[in-house]
Design a protein around this motif. Sequence first.
Motif, short mmCIF file in Angstrom:
data_model
loop_
_atom_site.label_atom_id
_atom_site.label_comp_id
_atom_site.label_asym_id
_atom_site.label_seq_id
_atom_site.Cartn_x
_atom_site.Cartn_y
_atom_site.Cartn_z
N ASP A 41 -24.17 -12.95 -64.28
CA ASP A 41 -24.48 -14.32 -63.86
C ASP A 41 -23.84 -15.33 -64.82
O ASP A 41 -23.33 -16.38 -64.39
N ALA A 42 -23.85 -15.00 -66.11
CA ALA A 42 -23.21 -15.88 -67.09
C ALA A 42 -21.71 -15.95 -66.86
O ALA A 42 -21.10 -17.03 -66.95
N LEU A 43 -21.07 -14.81 -66.55
CA LEU A 43 -19.63 -14.80 -66.29
C LEU A 43 -19.29 -15.70 -65.11
O LEU A 43 -18.29 -16.44 -65.14
N ILE A 44 -20.09 -15.63 -64.06
CA ILE A 44 -19.84 -16.45 -62.88
C ILE A 44 -20.00 -17.93 -63.21
O ILE A 44 -19.21 -18.77 -62.76
N ASN A 45 -21.01 -18.26 -64.01
CA ASN A 45 -21.17 -19.65 -64.44
C ASN A 45 -20.02 -20.07 -65.35
O ASN A 45 -19.60 -21.23 -65.32
N ASP A 46 -19.52 -19.14 -66.13
CA ASP A 46 -18.43 -19.44 -67.06
C ASP A 46 -17.16 -19.82 -66.29
O ASP A 46 -16.48 -20.80 -66.64
N ILE A 47 -16.82 -19.06 -65.27
CA ILE A 47 -15.59 -19.38 -64.54
C ILE A 47 -15.71 -20.74 -63.86
O ILE A 47 -14.71 -21.45 -63.68
N GLU A 48 -16.93 -21.12 -63.52
CA GLU A 48 -17.11 -22.45 -62.90
C GLU A 48 -16.77 -23.57 -63.88
O GLU A 48 -16.36 -24.66 -63.46
N VAL A 49 -16.93 -23.30 -65.17
CA VAL A 49 -16.56 -24.30 -66.19
C VAL A 49 -15.09 -24.68 -66.07
O VAL A 49 -14.68 -25.80 -66.35
N HIS A 50 -14.27 -23.71 -65.61
CA HIS A 50 -12.83 -23.91 -65.54
C HIS A 50 -12.35 -24.33 -64.16
O HIS A 50 -11.14 -24.41 -63.93
N TYR A 253 0.97 -12.34 -70.18
CA TYR A 253 0.70 -12.70 -71.58
C TYR A 253 2.01 -12.81 -72.36
O TYR A 253 2.25 -13.78 -73.07
N TRP A 254 2.82 -11.76 -72.25
CA TRP A 254 4.03 -11.67 -73.07
C TRP A 254 5.04 -12.76 -72.72
O TRP A 254 5.86 -13.13 -73.57
N LYS A 255 4.99 -13.26 -71.49
CA LYS A 255 5.91 -14.33 -71.09
C LYS A 255 5.27 -15.71 -71.19
O LYS A 255 5.73 -16.67 -70.59
N PHE A 256 4.21 -15.81 -71.97
CA PHE A 256 3.56 -17.09 -72.26
C PHE A 256 3.02 -17.74 -70.99
O PHE A 256 3.07 -18.95 -70.82
N GLY A 257 2.51 -16.87 -70.08
CA GLY A 257 1.85 -17.40 -68.89
C GLY A 257 0.48 -17.93 -69.24
O GLY A 257 0.02 -17.86 -70.38
N ASP A 258 -0.22 -18.45 -68.24
CA ASP A 258 -1.56 -18.99 -68.43
C ASP A 258 -2.61 -17.94 -68.10
O ASP A 258 -2.40 -17.07 -67.25
N TYR A 259 -3.75 -18.05 -68.76
CA TYR A 259 -4.87 -17.16 -68.45
C TYR A 259 -6.18 -17.83 -68.83
O TYR A 259 -6.27 -18.58 -69.80
N VAL A 260 -7.18 -17.57 -68.00
CA VAL A 260 -8.54 -17.99 -68.29
C VAL A 260 -9.31 -16.76 -68.73
O VAL A 260 -9.28 -15.72 -68.06
N GLY A 261 -9.99 -16.86 -69.87
CA GLY A 261 -10.81 -15.76 -70.35
C GLY A 261 -12.28 -16.12 -70.22
O GLY A 261 -12.73 -17.16 -70.72
N ILE A 262 -13.02 -15.28 -69.51
CA ILE A 262 -14.46 -15.47 -69.41
C ILE A 262 -15.15 -14.29 -70.07
O ILE A 262 -14.66 -13.17 -70.04
N GLY A 263 -16.29 -14.56 -70.71
CA GLY A 263 -17.01 -13.52 -71.42
C GLY A 263 -17.08 -13.81 -72.91
O GLY A 263 -16.38 -14.68 -73.43
N ALA A 264 -17.93 -13.08 -73.59
CA ALA A 264 -18.16 -13.28 -75.02
C ALA A 264 -16.88 -13.07 -75.81
O ALA A 264 -16.26 -12.01 -75.73
N GLY A 265 -16.47 -14.08 -76.57
CA GLY A 265 -15.28 -13.99 -77.41
C GLY A 265 -13.96 -14.09 -76.67
O GLY A 265 -12.90 -13.94 -77.28
#
Length: 378
Positions: A41-50, A253-265
């Motif tokens: 549930d926290a992960l789902i709320n986290d992605i909503e932040v973005h 990652y290696w080609k400096f693309g974009d990424y959203v990270g959700i989860g602790a750390g």
Amino acid sequence: MNLLPPLSLYVHIPWCVKKCLYCDFNSHPLRSDVSPEDYVDALINDIEVHRGQIQDRVIQTMFFGGGTPSVFEPVLIGKIINYVQDNFTLSIDAEITLEANPGASDRIKFEGYRKVGVNRLSIGVQTTQDHLLAKLGRAHSGHEAINALSEAKKIFENINVDLMFALPGQQIDELRRDLSGVLEFAPEHLSIYQLTIEPNTWFYRYPPKLPDDDLASEMQFEIESIVNECGYDQYEVSAFSKPDRQCSHNINYWKFGDYVGIGAGAHSKLSGAEGVTRMVKYKQPKRYMDGVFSGDAILSSQIIDSESLPFEFFMNALRLNSGVSADLFEKRTGLPVNVVDSHLKALEKRGLVTFSNSVIKPTTTGMRFLNEVLQEFL
């Protein structure tokens, strides 16, 4: 940077059956005071932040990493995938990877993950030798590793195997047995890393005796020779794949693309009108979850200044055997390539990098001394 880079989604599951002695990832032994359901549930709320940053973009890949994501039941992994599919734009042919450890997964789980949408499995074998697994503090046996591979091959068409070498007391014939045992199953991808001692690990406090540099180099050459003969292409420092089976998520990652990270750390890197921004979430799972629900999960956020962008770009891009184009550097950083001319010339003079036909590429020596190459851009 008018044209935004490809976008990936990383999902961090921070729990393991036990913490390995070499591991410096944000992982924690399983606990009973945080339920997997609440964390999802926290992960789902986290992605909503973005949402405001990614709602008009296509998510090309998803990656469930850890920790050991396979400690979570398939229904919970499916809940996250379904939410992303229903609320954002997930590419119809998105690569969706889940990391699994032998001993923390079985055929029933594998079938469940495949059913909910995971289409690429990454199995953390590390070694098939029981005495070496014990030295690493791994929670599985060699038999369990081979069995996991056997069961996974019946269910998944795209499998990665993680292996490590230069382990405490490891001999080269043991490495050959590891490779032979794994290659028997012809996985589509291999990630093979040399063990390094990292801060904040058990091995850092109590260093084991590792193979010397000469033996480690011999092991590296042996790996490259054997996997090449078996039809794998080394396309990155530690990555080998069958044709057209490279890891799309890691290439981004290696080609400096974009990424959203959700989860602790979890880490994020996003491009926008203001520049390139990096964000980090709180590491402790309980603090992270409390932060998500109170609107305070981001530990740090900063825009990368133009002086740091070349290092940030080349830190991963120069891991690729094929190198990167000058055009990609300009697209991803918004800087003209001539800002790094003096650095590239210095590296060319030392035989560490080539720059021809608008392609910046590490030499064989440069690949082996990558940290020294990167120092030039600091």
